[in-house]
Design a protein around this motif. Structure first.
Motif, short mmCIF file in Angstrom:
data_model
loop_
_atom_site.label_atom_id
_atom_site.label_comp_id
_atom_site.label_asym_id
_atom_site.label_seq_id
_atom_site.Cartn_x
_atom_site.Cartn_y
_atom_site.Cartn_z
N ASP A 2 0.83 -1.20 0.00
CA ASP A 2 0.00 0.00 0.00
C ASP A 2 0.87 1.25 0.00
OD1 ASP A 2 -2.26 -1.52 0.04
OD2 ASP A 2 -2.48 -1.46 2.23
N LYS A 3 0.39 2.24 -0.74
CA LYS A 3 1.09 3.53 -0.79
C LYS A 3 0.84 4.29 0.51
CE LYS A 3 0.89 7.86 -3.36
NZ LYS A 3 0.18 8.60 -4.43
N SER A 4 1.89 4.84 1.10
CA SER A 4 1.75 5.61 2.33
C SER A 4 1.56 7.08 1.99
CB SER A 4 3.00 5.44 3.20
OG SER A 4 3.15 4.09 3.58
N GLY A 77 -3.65 7.32 1.31
CA GLY A 77 -2.38 7.09 0.63
C GLY A 77 -1.92 8.21 -0.27
N THR A 79 -0.32 11.86 -1.33
CA THR A 79 0.66 12.84 -0.89
C THR A 79 0.10 14.23 -1.14
OG1 THR A 79 2.57 11.42 -1.29
CG2 THR A 79 2.96 13.79 -1.25
#
Length: 226
Positions: A2-4, A77, A79
């Motif tokens: 998973d993208k943080s 997730g 940015t």
């Protein structure tokens, strides 16, 4: 994997557009969303950098209402890059409430180093730099006299942001509360074409700016009590 998601505070130039860092450009290009204090101001910077990115307004009048949705995007997730009209977000600009909300949720918060008006003003003032206190904007009405009385005993170098329309009045109040001989430096339009650095005692500076009403962004640096 998973993208943080994360929140990144991105300082933007206070005047000269060449002061943007390479890292800041990379973040603005790759962020999923850019939060801007005033999108009409920030779009000029993004056009200069040849960046096409979705922006959303995030300013002192709506930041309470937008917190939940922005935090939710980071939790998913994304940015999110936060920029102000000029300088470092959360320093006399919106940002604190969003940073606090992310911290409380355990989300990653990052702040890039970059432009801010107070440090260059302190460095060129000729006043002691080893210890200083940043006061931002003084209260305009309620609490102003109380704050000035308190600061009259401050021994560290003091830095203030001020509107050009209130500069002469503020310097006059410094004469009253700090003493006419207290040394100071007025920094106007830092990094811009008409940058002005004016040093002297607060009485001299008050008289000068009463006779010569200024324009632009202003930082006042005042020496502490001996």
């Amino acid at each position: 994997m998973d993208k943080s998601g994360k929140l990144i505070l991105v300082p933007t130039p206070i005047g000269n557009l060449q002061d943007i860092t390479l890292r800041a450009v990379t973040v603005l290009k790759t962020a999923d969303l850019i939060l801007a204090e005033d999108t009409r101001v920030s779009v000029k910077l993004l056009k200069h950098l040849e960046i096409e990115k979705h922006m959303m307004s995030h300013h002192k009048f709506n930041e309470h209402k937008t917190l939940t949705s922005i935090v939710a995007q980071i939790e998913m997730g994304n940015t999110v890059a936060l920029i102000s009209d000029a300088g470092t977000p959360a320093i006399s600009d919106p940002g604190f409430l969003l940073v606090r909300a992310c911290v409380e949720k355990g989300l990653e918060v990052e702040c890039l180093p970059g432009p801010t008006a107070l440090i260059p003003a302190l460095a060129v003032s000729g006043l002691p730099t080893e210890k200083f206190v940043f006061e931002g904007f003084l209260p305009q009405k309620k609490g102003r006299q109380t704050r000035l009385k308190f600061l009259a005993e401050e021994t560290r170098t003091m830095l203030f942001y001020e509107s050009p329309f209130r500069l002469a009045k503020t310097l006059g109040q410094f004469c009253e509360y700090f003493g006419a001989e207290r040394k100071a430096c007025v920094c106007r339009e830092l990094s811009k074409m008409f940058e002005e650095i004016n040093r002297g005692d607060v009485k001299e500076l008050a008289e000068y700016y009463t006779a010569h009403p200024p324009k632009g962004e202003i930082v006042i640096v005042v020496e502490g009590k001996a």
